[in-house]
Design a protein around this motif. Structure first.
Motif, PDB file in Angstrom:
ATOM      1  N   ILE A 153       0.840  -1.195   0.000  1.00  0.00           N
ATOM      2  CA  ILE A 153       0.000   0.000   0.000  1.00  0.00           C
ATOM      3  C   ILE A 153       0.880   1.251   0.000  1.00  0.00           C
ATOM      4  O   ILE A 153       0.463   2.328  -0.389  1.00  0.00           O
ATOM      5  CB  ILE A 153      -0.998  -0.024   1.179  1.00  0.00           C
ATOM      6  N   ILE A 154       2.150   1.052   0.417  1.00  0.00           N
ATOM      7  CA  ILE A 154       3.085   2.189   0.466  1.00  0.00           C
ATOM      8  C   ILE A 154       4.394   1.826  -0.228  1.00  0.00           C
ATOM      9  O   ILE A 154       4.913   0.718  -0.056  1.00  0.00           O
ATOM     10  CB  ILE A 154       3.405   2.589   1.929  1.00  0.00           C
ATOM     11  N   VAL A 155       4.903   2.782  -1.013  1.00  0.00           N
ATOM     12  CA  VAL A 155       6.277   2.688  -1.502  1.00  0.00           C
ATOM     13  C   VAL A 155       7.058   3.824  -0.838  1.00  0.00           C
ATOM     14  O   VAL A 155       6.668   4.992  -0.937  1.00  0.00           O
ATOM     15  CB  VAL A 155       6.343   2.821  -3.040  1.00  0.00           C
ATOM     16  N   GLY A 156       8.121   3.478  -0.138  1.00  0.00           N
ATOM     17  CA  GLY A 156       8.952   4.478   0.534  1.00  0.00           C
ATOM     18  C   GLY A 156      10.300   4.572  -0.154  1.00  0.00           C
ATOM     19  O   GLY A 156      10.934   3.554  -0.420  1.00  0.00           O
ATOM     20  N   MET A 157      10.718   5.807  -0.465  1.00  0.00           N
ATOM     21  CA  MET A 157      12.026   5.998  -1.104  1.00  0.00           C
ATOM     22  C   MET A 157      12.856   6.966  -0.290  1.00  0.00           C
ATOM     23  O   MET A 157      12.348   7.945   0.239  1.00  0.00           O
ATOM     24  CB  MET A 157      11.847   6.549  -2.513  1.00  0.00           C
ATOM     25  N   SER A 158      14.157   6.670  -0.243  1.00  0.00           N
ATOM     26  CA  SER A 158      15.061   7.479   0.560  1.00  0.00           C
ATOM     27  C   SER A 158      16.291   7.857  -0.253  1.00  0.00           C
ATOM     28  O   SER A 158      16.745   7.092  -1.105  1.00  0.00           O
ATOM     29  CB  SER A 158      15.468   6.652   1.797  1.00  0.00           C
ATOM     30  N   ALA A 159      16.801   9.071  -0.002  1.00  0.00           N
ATOM     31  CA  ALA A 159      18.060   9.517  -0.625  1.00  0.00           C
ATOM     32  C   ALA A 159      18.753  10.470   0.330  1.00  0.00           C
ATOM     33  O   ALA A 159      18.121  11.326   0.927  1.00  0.00           O
ATOM     34  CB  ALA A 159      17.785  10.224  -1.953  1.00  0.00           C
ATOM     35  N   LEU A 160      20.041  10.306   0.480  1.00  0.00           N
ATOM     36  CA  LEU A 160      20.788  11.219   1.351  1.00  0.00           C
ATOM     37  C   LEU A 160      21.423  12.340   0.548  1.00  0.00           C
ATOM     38  O   LEU A 160      21.749  13.392   1.078  1.00  0.00           O
ATOM     39  CB  LEU A 160      21.879  10.445   2.111  1.00  0.00           C
ATOM     40  N   LEU A 161      21.589  12.117  -0.741  1.00  0.00           N
ATOM     41  CA  LEU A 161      22.376  13.060  -1.533  1.00  0.00           C
ATOM     42  C   LEU A 161      21.492  13.894  -2.444  1.00  0.00           C
ATOM     43  O   LEU A 161      20.500  13.410  -2.981  1.00  0.00           O
ATOM     44  CB  LEU A 161      23.388  12.296  -2.396  1.00  0.00           C
ATOM     45  N   THR A 162      21.907  15.142  -2.615  1.00  0.00           N
ATOM     46  CA  THR A 162      21.175  16.022  -3.522  1.00  0.00           C
ATOM     47  C   THR A 162      21.262  15.504  -4.950  1.00  0.00           C
ATOM     48  O   THR A 162      20.398  15.778  -5.767  1.00  0.00           O
ATOM     49  CB  THR A 162      21.763  17.435  -3.471  1.00  0.00           C
ATOM     50  N   THR A 163      22.303  14.731  -5.233  1.00  0.00           N
ATOM     51  CA  THR A 163      22.466  14.230  -6.598  1.00  0.00           C
ATOM     52  C   THR A 163      21.597  13.012  -6.863  1.00  0.00           C
ATOM     53  O   THR A 163      21.316  12.696  -8.011  1.00  0.00           O
ATOM     54  CB  THR A 163      23.924  13.808  -6.838  1.00  0.00           C
ATOM     55  N   THR A 164      21.199  12.312  -5.817  1.00  0.00           N
ATOM     56  CA  THR A 164      20.431  11.089  -6.051  1.00  0.00           C
ATOM     57  C   THR A 164      18.938  11.301  -5.842  1.00  0.00           C
ATOM     58  O   THR A 164      18.127  10.533  -6.348  1.00  0.00           O
ATOM     59  CB  THR A 164      20.912   9.956  -5.120  1.00  0.00           C
ATOM     60  N   MET A 165      18.560  12.378  -5.127  1.00  0.00           N
ATOM     61  CA  MET A 165      17.139  12.556  -4.850  1.00  0.00           C
ATOM     62  C   MET A 165      16.269  12.726  -6.105  1.00  0.00           C
ATOM     63  O   MET A 165      15.137  12.252  -6.112  1.00  0.00           O
ATOM     64  CB  MET A 165      16.905  13.667  -3.826  1.00  0.00           C
ATOM     65  N   PRO A 166      16.770  13.347  -7.187  1.00  0.00           N
ATOM     66  CA  PRO A 166      15.883  13.460  -8.358  1.00  0.00           C
ATOM     67  C   PRO A 166      15.438  12.110  -8.908  1.00  0.00           C
ATOM     68  O   PRO A 166      14.406  12.013  -9.566  1.00  0.00           O
ATOM     69  CB  PRO A 166      16.741  14.208  -9.388  1.00  0.00           C
ATOM     70  N   TYR A 167      16.208  11.060  -8.627  1.00  0.00           N
ATOM     71  CA  TYR A 167      15.837   9.747  -9.160  1.00  0.00           C
ATOM     72  C   TYR A 167      14.495   9.270  -8.604  1.00  0.00           C
ATOM     73  O   TYR A 167      13.807   8.464  -9.231  1.00  0.00           O
ATOM     74  CB  TYR A 167      16.926   8.710  -8.884  1.00  0.00           C
ATOM     75  N   MET A 168      14.096   9.799  -7.446  1.00  0.00           N
ATOM     76  CA  MET A 168      12.779   9.458  -6.903  1.00  0.00           C
ATOM     77  C   MET A 168      11.675   9.814  -7.897  1.00  0.00           C
ATOM     78  O   MET A 168      10.687   9.095  -8.038  1.00  0.00           O
ATOM     79  CB  MET A 168      12.536  10.221  -5.608  1.00  0.00           C
TER      80      MET A 168
END
Lengths: 231, 302
Positions: A153-168
């Protein structure tokens, strides 16, 4: 041992209160003993889960959010919770207890930092969710495959880096193209994110920390289920 | 007893200017999503030297090698763990070359970042494994010619102890600077308060201690004030992010500009910090204004 607590002497509300304290203190053995005692008293596995464990983890979550508890205490509480869940999980399945829901969670492609994401996963388990932890560095295909397989029911995505967050945003787009976006609530988190970013990539919510993630997960699941029943 | 290079610089009184961010600078130079910055020490040495040069020209007296993620735990995530010795050694050599090209005088700190894992009982890494991993990195950094080892962005005291033990096991003499990140309700992610950190470090052989990274200048200034109140004789270190990252128009920017960072540098000195620099989101432009604002407060390099 003389100082050992005789759980059978406590009435059930006292025992539940004691278990919430034990959970707060991260005492796995005591949680196992308490779960067994409540089951012995014919409490349903679902009631043990919600009234003793989930309610106890709520307190842990609130104190974590407020800066009273920190990661070490939360990890120990989650471990104690897990020890209790090992007893309850097969019983919950047997008794056909209501499912709180499944969460697929992972760090997005390019991002290898997973302490925060693992904490969220543990807290969601603490809230009674079934968590499928995909680990680090997941591309869109991996998220899609996990959604197909586990029907979360939920998809959770995490990123620590400003360079990887757009991939969300890439993953959300892929969910849309696969026709699965409306089936899931998408929660995003990680140090460099904010609500504006979550809105821009069309996630359902940004969660500032693990405690907020649990609260948001619960409330959005309730809304989604309510809407499904009404619809 | 002869003084080590850090003591010598500190003995000239005043503030030592450290450098600014490496990681976010490399991303601006085209480092790919999730790639190992340390691999650029061998693949793109000119770009690494250019970042160092920018900070040296802006007045930095102490620069950190591009080896933040150079321990085997972090390199292992890129399957580069077997190149730890090479990547760390070359990282220090590049910093040294940049210092030499700029006419010398600045110190080179071999940078050690966190393992990215939690130690037992919270995680799976044992204390002994952590010590061994940090020792391996320290050996390469020292072999490359580091004047100082800077252990940074640490959130757990046991991991900090492991890192210091690893370094000192390789070289009991090399000065160590240790900074933790106090980004969670005024404490580290693992719940360590600044006062607690500085007290714990009293028993450990470190030349200077403080805070780095986090949520911008105000947070670090409060860390320095707290540490100074309980350890007024300590050499304190402030290396703040250039504010907080904000997502705007499809890219990330940090919200503290050069002027704000210049004010922070002066405030940090007034609060008792003697080694002052900047972390994520900062650029040579920030450092330029910081060193100009510090002016006569800065220790003379020669």
């Amino acid at each position: 041992m003389s100082d050992e607590f005789d759980l059978s002497k406590l009435d059930t509300p006292e025992l539940i209160g004691q278990m919430q304290d034990d959970l707060y203190d991260g005492l796995a053995d005591e949680i196992v003993a308490g779960v067994n005692e409540l089951l012995h008293r014919d409490m349903t596995p679902y009631d043990v889960l919600t009234q003793a464990l989930v309610a106890g983890m709520d307190i842990v979550g609130a104190d974590f959010r407020d800066g009273i508890l920190f990661v070490p205490e939360v990890l120990m509480a989650a471990k104690a919770m897990k020890a209790g869940m090992q007893i309850l999980r097969p019983l919950l399945a047997e008794t056909g207890a209501p499912q709180i829901g499944t969460v697929v969670i992972g760090t997005v492609k390019g991002d290898i930092h997973d302490i925060g994401k693992n904490l969220v996963a543990m807290m969601l388990e603490g809230a009674g969710f079934k968590v499928v932890n995909l680990g680090i560095n997941n591309d869109a295909d991996k998220f899609l495959a996990a959604v197909r397989e586990h029907k979360p029911i939920i998809v959770g995505m995490s990123a620590l880096l400003t360079t990887t967050m757009p991939y969300m945003g890439v993953v959300i787009k892929a969910l849309k193209e696969a026709g699965m976006r409306q089936d899931v609530i998408v929660l995003v988190g990680g140090a460099p994110l904010n609500a504006a970013f979550a809105e821009e990539i069309e996630a359902d919510a940004y969660c500032r920390d693990a405690a907020v993630a649990v609260q948001t997960a619960k409330s959005l699941v309730a809304i989604k289920r309510g809407a499904a029943e009404a619809g | 007893m002869t003084m080590d290079p850090l003591q010598t610089l500190l003995s000239r009184s005043g503030v030592i200017m450290a450098d600014g961010a490496m990681g976010t600078m490399l991303m601006d130079l085209g480092l790919e999503h999730g790639a190992s910055p340390e691999l650029w020490n061998v693949d793109q040495p000119d770009r690494i030297r250019s970042v160092h040069r920018g900070y040296l020209e802006a007045g930095a007296q102490l620069i950190l090698s591009n080896t933040f993620g150079g321990n085997r735990f972090r390199l292992g995530l890129h399957n580069l763990q077997d190149r730890a010795a090479e990547l760390n050694r070359v990282g220090v050599e590049l910093a040294r070359q940049a210092v030499d090209e700029a006419g010398g005088g600045a110190l080179v700190a071999g940078d050690i970042g966190p393992s990215g894992e939690l130690l037992e009982p919270f995680g799976n890494l044992t204390f002994a494994e952590a010590v061994a991993g940090f020792a391996e990195q320290a050996q390469a950094l020292i072999r490359g010619g580091a004047d100082v080892i800077w252990i940074e962005t640490i959130s757990a005291l046991d991991e900090l102890r492991a890192a210091i033990e690893g370094v000192k096991g390789i070289s009991p003499q090399i000065p160590v600077i240790a900074t933790m990140t106090f980004d969670t309700h005024g404490r580290t992610m693992m719940g360590v308060a600044p006062e607690e950190a500085i007290k714990a470090l009293e028993d450990l052989d470190v030349a200077a201690a403080g805070g780095n990274c986090g949520n911008g200048p105000d947070e670090i200034l409060s860390v320095i004030a707290k540490m100074h109140s309980v350890a007024p004789d300590r050499v304190l270190v402030a290396k703040s992010n250039a504010g907080i990252p904000k997502w705007m128009n499809g890219k990330t920017t940090y919200d503290a500009g050069p002027d704000q960072m210049a004010r922070y540098a002066v405030q940090a000195a007034e609060a008792g910090a003697r080694i002052i620099g900047a972390c994520c989101g900062s650029t040579p432009a920030h450092l330029n204004r910081m060193s100009a604002a510090l002016g006569d407060r800065m220790a003379r390099s020669k």
